[in-house]
Design a protein around this motif. Sequence first.
Motif, PDB file in Angstrom:
ATOM      1  N   TYR A  48     -27.004  41.424  26.686  1.00  0.00           N
ATOM      2  CA  TYR A  48     -28.185  41.089  25.874  1.00  0.00           C
ATOM      3  C   TYR A  48     -28.024  39.686  25.280  1.00  0.00           C
ATOM      4  N   TYR A  49     -27.639  38.743  26.151  1.00  0.00           N
ATOM      5  CA  TYR A  49     -27.383  37.363  25.722  1.00  0.00           C
ATOM      6  C   TYR A  49     -28.607  36.719  25.071  1.00  0.00           C
ATOM      7  N   ASP A  50     -29.807  37.205  25.422  1.00  0.00           N
ATOM      8  CA  ASP A  50     -31.035  36.603  24.898  1.00  0.00           C
ATOM      9  C   ASP A  50     -31.513  37.257  23.591  1.00  0.00           C
ATOM     10  N   VAL A  54     -26.513  40.961  17.773  1.00  0.00           N
ATOM     11  CA  VAL A  54     -25.823  42.135  18.312  1.00  0.00           C
ATOM     12  C   VAL A  54     -24.873  42.601  17.189  1.00  0.00           C
ATOM     13  N   CYS A  55     -25.355  43.541  16.387  1.00  0.00           N
ATOM     14  CA  CYS A  55     -24.600  44.007  15.217  1.00  0.00           C
ATOM     15  C   CYS A  55     -23.884  45.314  15.553  1.00  0.00           C
ATOM     16  N   ILE A  97     -20.893  51.976  17.216  1.00  0.00           N
ATOM     17  CA  ILE A  97     -22.350  51.872  17.367  1.00  0.00           C
ATOM     18  C   ILE A  97     -22.723  50.393  17.386  1.00  0.00           C
ATOM     19  N   VAL A  98     -23.437  50.001  18.438  1.00  0.00           N
ATOM     20  CA  VAL A  98     -23.915  48.627  18.597  1.00  0.00           C
ATOM     21  C   VAL A  98     -25.435  48.671  18.500  1.00  0.00           C
ATOM     22  N   VAL A  99     -26.013  47.770  17.690  1.00  0.00           N
ATOM     23  CA  VAL A  99     -27.473  47.674  17.613  1.00  0.00           C
ATOM     24  C   VAL A  99     -27.877  46.248  17.994  1.00  0.00           C
ATOM     25  N   VAL A 100     -28.665  46.144  19.055  1.00  0.00           N
ATOM     26  CA  VAL A 100     -29.147  44.859  19.564  1.00  0.00           C
ATOM     27  C   VAL A 100     -30.544  44.639  18.994  1.00  0.00           C
ATOM     28  N   ARG A 101     -30.769  43.452  18.394  1.00  0.00           N
ATOM     29  CA  ARG A 101     -32.101  43.171  17.832  1.00  0.00           C
ATOM     30  C   ARG A 101     -32.783  42.011  18.551  1.00  0.00           C
ATOM     31  N   TYR A 102     -33.987  42.294  18.994  1.00  0.00           N
ATOM     32  CA  TYR A 102     -34.869  41.240  19.502  1.00  0.00           C
ATOM     33  C   TYR A 102     -35.881  40.953  18.404  1.00  0.00           C
TER      34      TYR A 102
END
Length: 198
Positions: A48-50, A54-55, A97-102
């Motif tokens: 999710y490099y874009d 990434v918390c 737990i990883v949360v990816v934010r756009y």
Amino acid sequence: MADDSYRTIRAPAEGYYTEKRSRFISFAIPVRTAEEAKTWIDKYRKQYYDARHVCWAYMLGAERTVFRANDDGEPSSTAGRPILGQINAAELTDILIVVVRYFGGIELGTGGLIAAYRTAAAEAVAAAQIEMRTVDEQIVVRFAYPHLNGVMRIVKDMRPEILAQTFDMDCEMTLRIRKSEAAAIKDRLLTVESVVLK
């Protein structure tokens, strides 16, 4: 909860949450070490490099004393800590737990961020299959072959998992048993002549 059991997740699980056009994709992953957690975090960063952020947070060990949380550029304690809070609320360990934010273009504010990361983490936990595991101890038993029956009687009675065994003039067995039952099996094994525990 007994002091020799703990709650964790069986397999990776995913959650999803949107708030004011920001998308939060969450992942719950079973991990055993900080190095393993770091490998997964790096994997999601690349995948999710874009994404804007990434918390993550993790909790390790049956005692639940090893943990870390990271906001990855979000305002302090608005991401990592709410994620860790969901791990604690579910009393889980050996979990990342990883949360990816756009980012959706609308600021959520401190309260909004905390609620969004908390909800996204909760979604991943809700999707996971939670299981109880025991804290086990490994015991190596050495004994002379003529005393095999005595040892096997105790093994059959107490039912530890047999990890390895060699039967020769000198025999050796590696057993795994729940921590709370370890002292009892050791005491019983030591009543058999020639038994030595490692």
